[in-house]
Design a protein around this motif. Structure first.
Motif, short mmCIF file in Angstrom:
data_model
loop_
_atom_site.label_atom_id
_atom_site.label_comp_id
_atom_site.label_asym_id
_atom_site.label_seq_id
_atom_site.Cartn_x
_atom_site.Cartn_y
_atom_site.Cartn_z
N LYS A 229 -73.92 -16.57 115.43
CA LYS A 229 -73.22 -15.11 115.58
C LYS A 229 -71.76 -15.34 115.61
O LYS A 229 -71.32 -16.67 116.66
N SER A 230 -70.59 -14.59 115.26
CA SER A 230 -69.28 -14.79 115.50
C SER A 230 -68.94 -14.28 116.87
O SER A 230 -69.71 -13.53 117.52
N THR A 231 -67.88 -14.48 116.95
CA THR A 231 -66.92 -14.01 118.34
C THR A 231 -67.11 -12.64 118.47
O THR A 231 -67.45 -11.91 119.31
N GLU A 232 -66.88 -11.87 117.30
CA GLU A 232 -66.58 -10.57 117.08
C GLU A 232 -68.10 -9.94 117.19
O GLU A 232 -68.22 -8.81 117.90
N GLU A 233 -69.12 -10.53 116.60
CA GLU A 233 -70.53 -10.26 116.78
C GLU A 233 -71.00 -10.20 118.30
O GLU A 233 -71.55 -9.20 118.53
N VAL A 234 -70.71 -11.08 118.92
CA VAL A 234 -71.03 -11.36 120.21
C VAL A 234 -70.34 -10.05 121.08
O VAL A 234 -71.04 -9.49 121.92
N LYS A 235 -69.28 -9.96 120.88
CA LYS A 235 -68.50 -8.74 121.61
C LYS A 235 -68.90 -7.44 121.26
O LYS A 235 -69.25 -6.71 122.31
N ARG A 236 -69.36 -7.37 120.15
CA ARG A 236 -69.79 -5.92 119.75
C ARG A 236 -71.41 -5.89 120.29
O ARG A 236 -71.67 -4.81 120.95
N HIS A 237 -72.01 -6.82 120.34
CA HIS A 237 -73.51 -6.76 121.01
C HIS A 237 -73.20 -6.23 122.40
O HIS A 237 -73.87 -5.62 123.14
N TYR A 238 -72.16 -7.03 123.06
CA TYR A 238 -72.02 -7.01 124.42
C TYR A 238 -71.60 -5.32 124.83
O TYR A 238 -72.11 -4.81 125.74
N GLU A 239 -70.57 -4.72 123.94
CA GLU A 239 -70.46 -3.18 123.99
C GLU A 239 -71.62 -2.52 124.00
O GLU A 239 -71.49 -1.26 124.63
N LEU A 240 -72.30 -2.77 123.17
CA LEU A 240 -73.68 -1.94 122.81
C LEU A 240 -74.55 -2.09 124.02
O LEU A 240 -74.89 -1.13 124.52
N LEU A 241 -74.55 -3.15 124.61
CA LEU A 241 -75.47 -3.33 125.85
C LEU A 241 -74.92 -2.70 126.83
O LEU A 241 -75.95 -2.02 127.52
N ILE A 242 -73.65 -2.62 126.98
CA ILE A 242 -72.99 -1.72 127.98
C ILE A 242 -73.13 -0.30 127.81
O ILE A 242 -73.58 0.47 128.73
N LYS A 243 -73.09 0.11 126.60
CA LYS A 243 -73.32 1.43 126.26
C LYS A 243 -74.70 1.96 126.76
O LYS A 243 -74.99 3.09 127.24
N ASP A 244 -75.71 1.09 126.24
CA ASP A 244 -77.27 1.44 126.63
C ASP A 244 -77.49 1.18 128.09
O ASP A 244 -78.22 2.30 128.55
N ILE A 245 -76.94 0.56 128.88
CA ILE A 245 -76.94 0.51 130.14
C ILE A 245 -76.32 1.81 130.83
O ILE A 245 -76.97 2.30 131.79
#
Length: 74
Positions: A49-65
């Motif tokens: 995964k790219s840096t942008e992909e992991v940042k986006r994955h983190y953002e989605l995780l925070i939204k879900d939480i």
């Protein structure tokens, strides 16, 4: 409209394997917010995964939480 954005989020989320998610979680625990080049290090730990992909994955995780904590998700 919200359901279509949820669908696109889920579609992009499905491209992460359970192994990648586990590596992602371990890297988040290892590299906290104060870590220089945190997202680059997390991406390297995940591997494919790219840096942008992991940042986006983190953002989605925070939204879900946030949705779970606010009671919008059972």
């Amino acid at each position: 409209m919200a359901s279509s954005s949820m669908s696109s989020s889920r579609t992009s989320e499905s491209s992460w394997t359970s192994r990648q998610n586990k590596l992602f979680e371990e890297a988040l625990a290892r590299y906290d917010e104060a870590t220089p080049d945190r997202w680059q290090k997390v991406a390297e730990a995940v591997g494919d995964k790219s840096t942008e992909e992991v940042k986006r994955h983190y953002e989605l995780l925070i939204k879900d939480i946030n949705r779970i904590e606010s009671g919008r998700v059972p």
